[in-house]
Design an enzyme around this catalytic site. Structure first.
Site, PDB file in Angstrom:
ATOM      1  N   GLU A 130      32.688  34.425 -64.206  1.00  0.00           N
ATOM      2  CA  GLU A 130      34.120  34.471 -63.921  1.00  0.00           C
ATOM      3  C   GLU A 130      34.456  33.089 -63.374  1.00  0.00           C
ATOM      4  OE1 GLU A 130      37.307  34.326 -62.556  1.00  0.00           O
ATOM      5  OE2 GLU A 130      36.844  35.704 -60.909  1.00  0.00           O
ATOM      6  N   GLU A 144      42.745  22.712 -62.541  1.00  0.00           N
ATOM      7  CA  GLU A 144      43.005  23.849 -61.654  1.00  0.00           C
ATOM      8  C   GLU A 144      43.312  23.267 -60.265  1.00  0.00           C
ATOM      9  OE1 GLU A 144      39.592  26.416 -61.028  1.00  0.00           O
ATOM     10  OE2 GLU A 144      40.912  28.160 -61.039  1.00  0.00           O
ATOM     11  N   LYS A 177      23.679  35.506 -53.257  1.00  0.00           N
ATOM     12  CA  LYS A 177      23.750  34.212 -52.570  1.00  0.00           C
ATOM     13  C   LYS A 177      25.231  33.885 -52.368  1.00  0.00           C
ATOM     14  CE  LYS A 177      24.463  30.156 -53.730  1.00  0.00           C
ATOM     15  NZ  LYS A 177      25.368  29.869 -52.614  1.00  0.00           N
ATOM     16  N   CYS A 234      41.429  31.877 -58.578  1.00  0.00           N
ATOM     17  CA  CYS A 234      41.243  31.523 -59.989  1.00  0.00           C
ATOM     18  C   CYS A 234      42.405  32.038 -60.829  1.00  0.00           C
ATOM     19  CB  CYS A 234      39.918  32.039 -60.502  1.00  0.00           C
ATOM     20  SG  CYS A 234      39.663  33.763 -60.118  1.00  0.00           S
TER      21      CYS A 234
HETATM   22  P1  ADP Z   1      33.697  26.325 -55.814  1.00  0.00           P
HETATM   23  O1  ADP Z   1      34.480  25.208 -56.355  1.00  0.00           O
HETATM   24  O2  ADP Z   1      34.413  27.632 -55.739  1.00  0.00           O
HETATM   25  O3  ADP Z   1      32.922  26.003 -54.578  1.00  0.00           O
HETATM   26  P2  ADP Z   1      31.185  26.357 -57.191  1.00  0.00           P
HETATM   27  O4  ADP Z   1      30.978  26.691 -58.609  1.00  0.00           O
HETATM   28  O5  ADP Z   1      30.748  25.023 -56.706  1.00  0.00           O
HETATM   29  O6  ADP Z   1      32.700  26.625 -56.969  1.00  0.00           O
HETATM   30  O7  ADP Z   1      30.494  27.423 -56.258  1.00  0.00           O
HETATM   31  C1  ADP Z   1      30.506  28.816 -56.494  1.00  0.00           C
HETATM   32  C2  ADP Z   1      29.186  29.399 -56.023  1.00  0.00           C
HETATM   33  O8  ADP Z   1      28.135  28.831 -56.796  1.00  0.00           O
HETATM   34  C3  ADP Z   1      28.831  29.094 -54.582  1.00  0.00           C
HETATM   35  O9  ADP Z   1      28.123  30.196 -54.033  1.00  0.00           O
HETATM   36  C4  ADP Z   1      27.918  27.893 -54.698  1.00  0.00           C
HETATM   37  O10 ADP Z   1      27.066  27.742 -53.595  1.00  0.00           O
HETATM   38  C5  ADP Z   1      27.153  28.256 -55.941  1.00  0.00           C
HETATM   39  N1  ADP Z   1      26.553  27.128 -56.670  1.00  0.00           N
HETATM   40  C6  ADP Z   1      27.025  25.874 -56.805  1.00  0.00           C
HETATM   41  N2  ADP Z   1      26.197  25.131 -57.575  1.00  0.00           N
HETATM   42  C7  ADP Z   1      25.181  25.949 -57.955  1.00  0.00           C
HETATM   43  C8  ADP Z   1      24.015  25.793 -58.769  1.00  0.00           C
HETATM   44  N3  ADP Z   1      23.730  24.628 -59.369  1.00  0.00           N
HETATM   45  N4  ADP Z   1      23.204  26.854 -58.937  1.00  0.00           N
HETATM   46  C9  ADP Z   1      23.493  28.040 -58.364  1.00  0.00           C
HETATM   47  N5  ADP Z   1      24.572  28.257 -57.592  1.00  0.00           N
HETATM   48  C10 ADP Z   1      25.411  27.228 -57.380  1.00  0.00           C
END
Ligand code: ADP
Length: 476
Positions: A249, A379, A173, A283
């Site tokens: 990560e 960050e 995803k 990161c």
């Molecule tokens: P960033 O700040 O890099 O956007 P996130 O942690 O929000 O970091 O997102 C990283 C990935 O995790 C993306 O693919 C996002 O769509 C997905 N994501 C965010 N929230 C969830 C969740 N609750 N469950 C699964 N995937 C998620």
């Protein structure tokens, strides 16, 4: 290779959904593609196909799996220009960085292609002469791969390479902002003959619901996530309900320590790499510059001169060093961090504080930063350098370790004994000594503390996708 792929890739087929969402260029909001917005039902099909393909893929001889990975890496390189342009459009990063990312991403496929044939087991001398003790390494099962937008290719292939080499199948995803790179890799995987169901991609705008649905699926035995610490912790908590194996990560807050005997020109060159790649949105970005007092002034002067040369602009313009940040929320957050620091007494020694209305943010250097400022503890994920002075080596180490994060630390010193002494004292999964770019496919990438669990890349990267099986054999 054809036009941009914009549908989900499930069980070897391109599947259009009822709904679509726009992927836009962060520089000018231009629509790059309208992408299928995957839902729970589509995710179920993807998981079922990964589960169906798993035993067949796992039984396929490892060298054959490795060969396919090598071919996929080579295919990416053959198409590097087109893939890089796509990355610059959906992510905004300068084209030269996109090209570097495609090569870096391909290197994981090449690396793990080789490693596939080296997933060795053990034999253990038994106490009992009638026994033989064997240990084999088996693929865990179908893996869920969730990736962020900052390195759409590399964050994918670092997981995909290890998973497929181990014999796992994958449902990916991608981040909502950057699904196109992942779909492009799926197309190439199809071209080189990766079998249906082995690699599935479901883009979605509903990360929590549809992504959560993927992670909760019974057939998924392994989760690999790159993203924020907040979401990573949530994922780990949820995964505990079904005891799924998890690799995370997560965020960093990297110290960049320059000691009094450092080669300042090398430290400045390293700063630019460690800070401004992807406009600071990595990161491993240097977040907290810690300067030993005797060189603080001289280093700052050289840094200002070097940063003044950086060109901020559209990623596709050849001269651009710093592209736009990913979205409006990121621009606002960065502006807020700078404003908070200035309000609390930090001095702007280069650049103009952004007002948060533009995604194009030119580099800023703040001096006199204190630990009370959010720019020090958060960050930043933007082109902002925060400088602080330390009276001596011990104080620099204490400042560096004063964080919940522990992904990478950078250290500049010419003294060999100091290099090792300080590197050992730094609480981080990775240390760059006189080196601003530590990431490479051959080395274990990963953090400690709130920066994550597990390692990616290197021969250790496959461990996260295998289970040990111990077999006791009675021979007489
Ligand atoms: P960033 O700040 O890099 O956007 P996130 O942690 O929000 O970091 O997102 C990283 C990935 O995790 C993306 O693919 C996002 O769509 C997905 N994501 C965010 N929230 C969830 C969740 N609750 N469950 C699964 N995937 C998620």
């Amino acid at each position: 290779m054809s036009e941009i792929k914009r549908d989900a890739f499930v069980d070897g087929r391109w599947v259009a959904g009822d709904k679509r969402f726009a992927v836009t260029d962060p520089f000018d909001d231009g629509v790059v593609a309208e992408v299928t917005d995957g839902d729970e039902a589509m995710m179920d099909t993807a998981v079922a196909s990964a589960a169906k393909a798993f035993p067949i893929w796992a039984r396929r001889p490892a060298p054959e799996r490795g060969k396919l990975l090598g071919q996929l890496g080579a295919r990416m390189l053959a198409d590097e220009r087109r893939l890089a342009e796509l990355c610059t459009r959906e992510n905004g990063k300068p084209l030269k960085e996109s090209l570097a990312e495609v090569r870096y991403a391909a290197s994981f496929l090449t690396w793990f292609g080789g490693e596939a044939g080296r997933v060795y087991g053990e034999t253990i001398p038994a106490s009992n002469p009638g026994q033989r003790l064997l240990v084999t390494r088996e693929p865990i099962g179908p893996a869920a791969v969730i990736t962020p937008w900052n390195f759409p290719y590399a964050m994918l292939t670092r997981k995909l390479g290890a998973a497929l080499a181990a014999g796992c199948t994958v449902v990916a995803k991608p981040a909502e902002a950057t699904p196109l790179g992942t779909l492009a890799v799926a197309e190439l995987a199809q071209e080189v003959g990766v079998p249906a169901g082995v690699f599935n991609v479901v883009p979605t705008t509903r990360a929590r619901e549809v992504g959560g649905h993927l992670l909760a699926a019974k057939a998924i035995r392994k989760i690999s996530f790159t993203g924020s610490t907040e979401v990573g912790m949530l994922i780990a908590r949820n995964a505990a309900a079904d005891l799924k194996r998890v690799s995370l990560e997560l965020g960093g807050n990297a110290p960049f320590v320059v000691l009094s005997d450092a080669d300042l020109d090398a430290a400045v060159a390293g700063s630019l790499v460690a800070k401004f790649r992807n406009s600071g949105q990595t990161c491993v970005a240097a977040n907290r510059f810690i300067l030993e007092a005797p060189i603080a002034e001289a280093f700052t002067a050289k840094l200002r001169a070097a940063v003044a040369e950086l060109v901020t602009g559209r990623g596709s313009d050849p001269g651009t060093d710093v592209g736009p940040v990913i979205d409006d929320a990121a621009a606002k957050k960065i502006a807020g961090l700078v404003a908070d620091a200035v309000k609390r007494g930090a001095r702007v020694v280069h650049g103009t504080p952004p007002d948060g209305t533009s995604r194009l943010i030119a580099p800023i250097i703040l001096d006199g930063v204190t630990p009370e400022m959010a720019v020090w503890t958060t960050e930043i994920f933007g082109p902002v350098i925060a400088l602080r002075t330390a009276s001596d080596e011990a104080s620099a180490i204490a400042q560096a370790n004063d964080t919940d994060f522990g992904l990478v630390a950078y250290l500049y010193t010419r003294d060999g004994a100091r290099q090792l002494r300080v590197a050992e004292a730094l609480e981080a999964g990775m240390v760059g000594i006189n080196e601003g770019l530590v990431s490479t496919a051959q080395a274990p990438f990963g953090g400690i503390k709130h920066s994550g669990l597990g390692r990616e890349g290197s021969r250790h990267g496959i461990d996260d996708y295998t289970n040990l099986k111990y077999i006791a054999l009675r021979i007489g």
